[in-house]
Design a protein around this motif. Structure first.
Motif, PDB file in Angstrom:
ATOM      1  N   ASN A  21       1.076  -1.210   0.009  1.00 32.57           N
ATOM      2  CA  ASN A  21       0.058  -0.060   0.178  1.00 32.57           C
ATOM      3  C   ASN A  21       0.718   1.323  -0.180  1.00 32.57           C
ATOM      4  OD1 ASN A  21      -2.768   1.270   0.207  1.00 32.57           O
ATOM      5  ND2 ASN A  21      -1.818   2.020   2.158  1.00 32.57           N
ATOM      6  N   ALA A  22       1.901   1.122   0.862  1.00 29.76           N
ATOM      7  CA  ALA A  22       2.801   2.388   0.804  1.00 29.76           C
ATOM      8  C   ALA A  22       3.501   2.632  -0.420  1.00 29.76           C
ATOM      9  CB  ALA A  22       3.812   2.278   1.911  1.00 29.76           C
ATOM     10  N   ALA A  23       4.090   1.520  -1.164  1.00 25.63           N
ATOM     11  CA  ALA A  23       4.369   1.504  -2.553  1.00 25.63           C
ATOM     12  C   ALA A  23       3.525   2.157  -3.560  1.00 25.63           C
ATOM     13  CB  ALA A  23       5.117   0.066  -2.954  1.00 25.63           C
ATOM     14  N   SER A  24       2.491   1.695  -3.482  1.00 30.13           N
ATOM     15  CA  SER A  24       1.395   2.258  -4.295  1.00 30.13           C
ATOM     16  C   SER A  24       0.976   3.561  -3.986  1.00 30.13           C
ATOM     17  CB  SER A  24      -0.088   1.432  -4.370  1.00 30.13           C
ATOM     18  OG  SER A  24      -1.209   2.112  -4.944  1.00 30.13           O
ATOM     19  N   ARG A  25       1.005   4.072  -2.947  1.00 31.01           N
ATOM     20  CA  ARG A  25       0.708   5.476  -2.723  1.00 31.01           C
ATOM     21  C   ARG A  25       1.790   6.471  -3.201  1.00 31.01           C
ATOM     22  NH1 ARG A  25      -3.433   7.149   0.643  1.00 31.01           N
ATOM     23  NH2 ARG A  25      -2.191   8.705   1.479  1.00 31.01           N
ATOM     24  N   ALA A  26       3.217   5.834  -2.813  1.00 33.46           N
ATOM     25  CA  ALA A  26       4.365   6.409  -3.570  1.00 33.46           C
ATOM     26  C   ALA A  26       4.177   6.594  -5.061  1.00 33.46           C
ATOM     27  CB  ALA A  26       5.610   5.903  -3.155  1.00 33.46           C
ATOM     28  N   PHE A  27       3.935   5.573  -5.769  1.00 33.77           N
ATOM     29  CA  PHE A  27       3.588   5.686  -7.163  1.00 33.77           C
ATOM     30  C   PHE A  27       2.819   6.609  -7.500  1.00 33.77           C
ATOM     31  CE2 PHE A  27       5.439   1.290  -8.059  1.00 33.77           C
ATOM     32  CZ  PHE A  27       6.334   1.576  -9.206  1.00 33.77           C
ATOM     33  N   GLY A  28       1.459   6.471  -6.803  1.00 35.89           N
ATOM     34  CA  GLY A  28       0.584   7.498  -7.296  1.00 35.89           C
ATOM     35  C   GLY A  28       0.814   8.883  -7.163  1.00 35.89           C
ATOM     36  N   GLY A  29       1.777   9.497  -6.081  1.00 34.78           N
ATOM     37  CA  GLY A  29       2.379  10.626  -6.101  1.00 34.78           C
ATOM     38  C   GLY A  29       3.317  10.892  -7.338  1.00 34.78           C
ATOM     39  N   VAL A  30       4.158   9.970  -7.692  1.00 40.74           N
ATOM     40  CA  VAL A  30       5.029  10.235  -8.888  1.00 40.74           C
ATOM     41  C   VAL A  30       4.088  10.177 -10.217  1.00 40.74           C
ATOM     42  CG1 VAL A  30       6.876   9.203 -10.328  1.00 40.74           C
ATOM     43  CG2 VAL A  30       7.191   8.943  -7.888  1.00 40.74           C
ATOM     44  N   TYR A  31       3.165   9.461 -10.273  1.00 38.60           N
ATOM     45  CA  TYR A  31       2.329   9.550 -11.563  1.00 38.60           C
ATOM     46  C   TYR A  31       1.327  10.709 -11.611  1.00 38.60           C
ATOM     47  CZ  TYR A  31       2.882   4.876 -13.664  1.00 38.60           C
ATOM     48  OH  TYR A  31       3.487   3.607 -14.277  1.00 38.60           O
ATOM     49  N   ARG A  32       0.952  11.168 -10.227  1.00 45.29           N
ATOM     50  CA  ARG A  32       0.213  12.502 -10.586  1.00 45.29           C
ATOM     51  C   ARG A  32       1.137  13.595 -10.989  1.00 45.29           C
ATOM     52  NH1 ARG A  32      -2.099  11.367  -6.235  1.00 45.29           N
ATOM     53  NH2 ARG A  32      -0.502  11.737  -4.849  1.00 45.29           N
ATOM     54  N   VAL A  33       2.667  13.713 -10.744  1.00 47.10           N
ATOM     55  CA  VAL A  33       3.599  14.801 -11.422  1.00 47.10           C
ATOM     56  C   VAL A  33       3.605  14.406 -12.885  1.00 47.10           C
ATOM     57  CG1 VAL A  33       5.697  15.584 -11.373  1.00 47.10           C
ATOM     58  CG2 VAL A  33       4.229  15.099  -9.043  1.00 47.10           C
ATOM     59  N   VAL A  34       3.931  13.143 -13.120  1.00 50.22           N
ATOM     60  CA  VAL A  34       4.345  12.707 -14.473  1.00 50.22           C
ATOM     61  C   VAL A  34       2.932  13.052 -15.495  1.00 50.22           C
ATOM     62  CG1 VAL A  34       4.858  10.751 -16.011  1.00 50.22           C
ATOM     63  CG2 VAL A  34       6.177  11.196 -13.752  1.00 50.22           C
ATOM     64  N   LEU A  35       1.769  12.746 -15.012  1.00 47.38           N
ATOM     65  CA  LEU A  35       0.505  12.595 -15.795  1.00 47.38           C
ATOM     66  C   LEU A  35      -0.098  13.840 -15.817  1.00 47.38           C
ATOM     67  CD1 LEU A  35      -1.048   9.287 -14.583  1.00 47.38           C
ATOM     68  CD2 LEU A  35       0.205   9.643 -16.732  1.00 47.38           C
ATOM     69  N   LYS A  36       0.475  15.118 -14.951  1.00 48.77           N
ATOM     70  CA  LYS A  36      -0.090  16.217 -15.082  1.00 48.77           C
ATOM     71  C   LYS A  36      -0.205  16.929 -16.410  1.00 48.77           C
ATOM     72  CE  LYS A  36      -0.038  20.665 -12.840  1.00 48.77           C
ATOM     73  NZ  LYS A  36       0.788  21.462 -11.950  1.00 48.77           N
ATOM     74  N   ASP A  37       0.782  16.790 -17.316  1.00 49.78           N
ATOM     75  CA  ASP A  37       0.914  17.352 -18.484  1.00 49.78           C
ATOM     76  C   ASP A  37       0.039  16.663 -19.552  1.00 49.78           C
ATOM     77  OD1 ASP A  37       2.740  19.267 -17.799  1.00 49.78           O
ATOM     78  OD2 ASP A  37       4.516  17.901 -18.593  1.00 49.78           O
ATOM     79  N   LEU A  38      -0.530  15.430 -19.336  1.00 51.71           N
ATOM     80  CA  LEU A  38      -1.396  14.752 -20.304  1.00 51.71           C
ATOM     81  C   LEU A  38      -2.872  15.105 -19.820  1.00 51.71           C
ATOM     82  CD1 LEU A  38       0.310  11.090 -20.426  1.00 51.71           C
ATOM     83  CD2 LEU A  38       0.457  13.227 -21.867  1.00 51.71           C
ATOM     84  N   GLY A  39      -3.058  15.710 -18.576  1.00 48.83           N
ATOM     85  CA  GLY A  39      -4.468  15.919 -18.067  1.00 48.83           C
ATOM     86  C   GLY A  39      -5.258  14.693 -17.700  1.00 48.83           C
ATOM     87  N   LEU A  40      -4.468  13.601 -17.313  1.00 49.47           N
ATOM     88  CA  LEU A  40      -4.947  12.333 -16.735  1.00 49.47           C
ATOM     89  C   LEU A  40      -4.651  12.178 -15.412  1.00 49.47           C
ATOM     90  CD1 LEU A  40      -3.760  10.139 -19.727  1.00 49.47           C
ATOM     91  CD2 LEU A  40      -6.012  10.924 -19.475  1.00 49.47           C
ATOM     92  N   THR A  41      -5.572  11.418 -14.660  1.00 44.78           N
ATOM     93  CA  THR A  41      -5.262  10.960 -13.519  1.00 44.78           C
ATOM     94  C   THR A  41      -4.530   9.406 -13.665  1.00 44.78           C
ATOM     95  OG1 THR A  41      -7.388   9.810 -13.248  1.00 44.78           O
ATOM     96  CG2 THR A  41      -7.000  12.088 -12.306  1.00 44.78           C
ATOM     97  N   TYR A  42      -3.944   8.939 -12.414  1.00 42.28           N
ATOM     98  CA  TYR A  42      -3.744   7.464 -12.735  1.00 42.28           C
ATOM     99  C   TYR A  42      -4.487   6.648 -12.941  1.00 42.28           C
ATOM    100  CZ  TYR A  42      -1.512   3.062 -11.566  1.00 42.28           C
ATOM    101  OH  TYR A  42      -1.097   1.772 -11.738  1.00 42.28           O
ATOM    102  N   PRO A  43      -5.702   6.417 -12.293  1.00 45.78           N
ATOM    103  CA  PRO A  43      -6.901   5.500 -12.974  1.00 45.78           C
ATOM    104  C   PRO A  43      -7.306   5.929 -14.482  1.00 45.78           C
ATOM    105  CG  PRO A  43      -7.455   6.319 -10.863  1.00 45.78           C
ATOM    106  CD  PRO A  43      -6.207   7.082 -11.365  1.00 45.78           C
ATOM    107  N   GLN A  44      -7.169   6.915 -14.922  1.00 46.16           N
ATOM    108  CA  GLN A  44      -7.831   7.458 -16.003  1.00 46.16           C
ATOM    109  C   GLN A  44      -6.539   7.003 -17.176  1.00 46.16           C
ATOM    110  OE1 GLN A  44      -8.232  11.579 -15.990  1.00 46.16           O
ATOM    111  NE2 GLN A  44     -10.344  11.439 -15.343  1.00 46.16           N
ATOM    112  N   TYR A  45      -5.363   6.978 -16.802  1.00 46.48           N
ATOM    113  CA  TYR A  45      -4.253   6.580 -17.741  1.00 46.48           C
ATOM    114  C   TYR A  45      -4.402   5.052 -17.980  1.00 46.48           C
ATOM    115  CZ  TYR A  45       0.799   5.283 -18.332  1.00 46.48           C
ATOM    116  OH  TYR A  45       1.905   4.866 -18.982  1.00 46.48           O
ATOM    117  N   LEU A  46      -4.706   4.298 -16.929  1.00 46.57           N
ATOM    118  CA  LEU A  46      -4.923   2.886 -16.937  1.00 46.57           C
ATOM    119  C   LEU A  46      -5.955   2.444 -18.058  1.00 46.57           C
ATOM    120  CD1 LEU A  46      -4.508   1.727 -13.155  1.00 46.57           C
ATOM    121  CD2 LEU A  46      -2.869   1.751 -15.046  1.00 46.57           C
ATOM    122  N   VAL A  47      -7.101   3.291 -18.080  1.00 43.56           N
ATOM    123  CA  VAL A  47      -8.057   3.069 -18.961  1.00 43.56           C
ATOM    124  C   VAL A  47      -7.483   3.296 -20.253  1.00 43.56           C
ATOM    125  CG1 VAL A  47     -10.317   3.998 -19.868  1.00 43.56           C
ATOM    126  CG2 VAL A  47     -10.118   3.741 -17.418  1.00 43.56           C
TER     127      VAL A  47
END
Length: 159
Positions: A21-47
């Motif tokens: 869970n801690a690793a997943s939350r840490a991934f979420g933080g990194v994905y939030r930054v990386v996906l910002k330019d695409l305008g996607l959230t992590y769950p949207q990115y998975l879709v």
């Protein structure tokens, strides 16, 4: 856990679920930054990843790929549709089924997303072989846990 004294089994730092869970939350933080330019959230990115890989899919199949129920998936799809990235349409073959299709804008976003995996891999500090090995072990863990859940609840299936 056999080498850990029984009294320590309930320590937070001994729980694999907490580490995951801690690793997943840490991934979420990194994905939030990386996906910002695409305008996607992590769950949207998975879709979008599933649609880029598989093409048009019924909502049910999309949910199966993502291990999400329709109650979780529907709001994601509504937001992606509002952003102009996907369309949802009733299937001509089966009125009960809703197909999800990429729009031209959704398909074009794939090119901009190509850098995401590289940035995430760099953030892990792992090399490609370590990432593959970790993913394989996590897939084994998931399969084992799915099987254990089925044994505990025969006929219930895993959600």
């Amino acid at each position: 856990m056999t080498t850990t004294p029984t009294a320590d089994w309930l320590r937070l730092d001994q729980q694999i679920c907490f580490s995951l869970n801690a690793a997943s939350r840490a991934f979420g933080g990194v994905y939030r930054v990386v996906l910002k330019d695409l305008g996607l959230t992590y769950p949207q990115y998975l879709v979008m990843l599933v649609l880029w890989e598989r093409g048009d899919l019924p909502v049910k199949k999309l949910g199966e790929h993502l291990r999400l129920d329709s109650g979780t998936l529907s709001p994601l799809l509504k937001r992606l549709e509002a952003a102009g990235l996907v369309r949802r349409e009733r299937s001509a073959r089966d009125e009960r089924s809703v197909e999800v299709r990429l729009t031209g804008e959704g398909a074009a976003l794939r090119e901009r997303a190509l850098e995401v995996p590289r940035r995430i891999a760099a953030a892990t500090g792992f090399d490609v072989d370590e990432i593959r090995e970790l993913r394989a072990r996590l897939d084994q863990l998931t399969a084992a846990l799915d099987a254990a859940a089925l044994e505990e609840m025969p006929g219930q299936g895993v959600q």
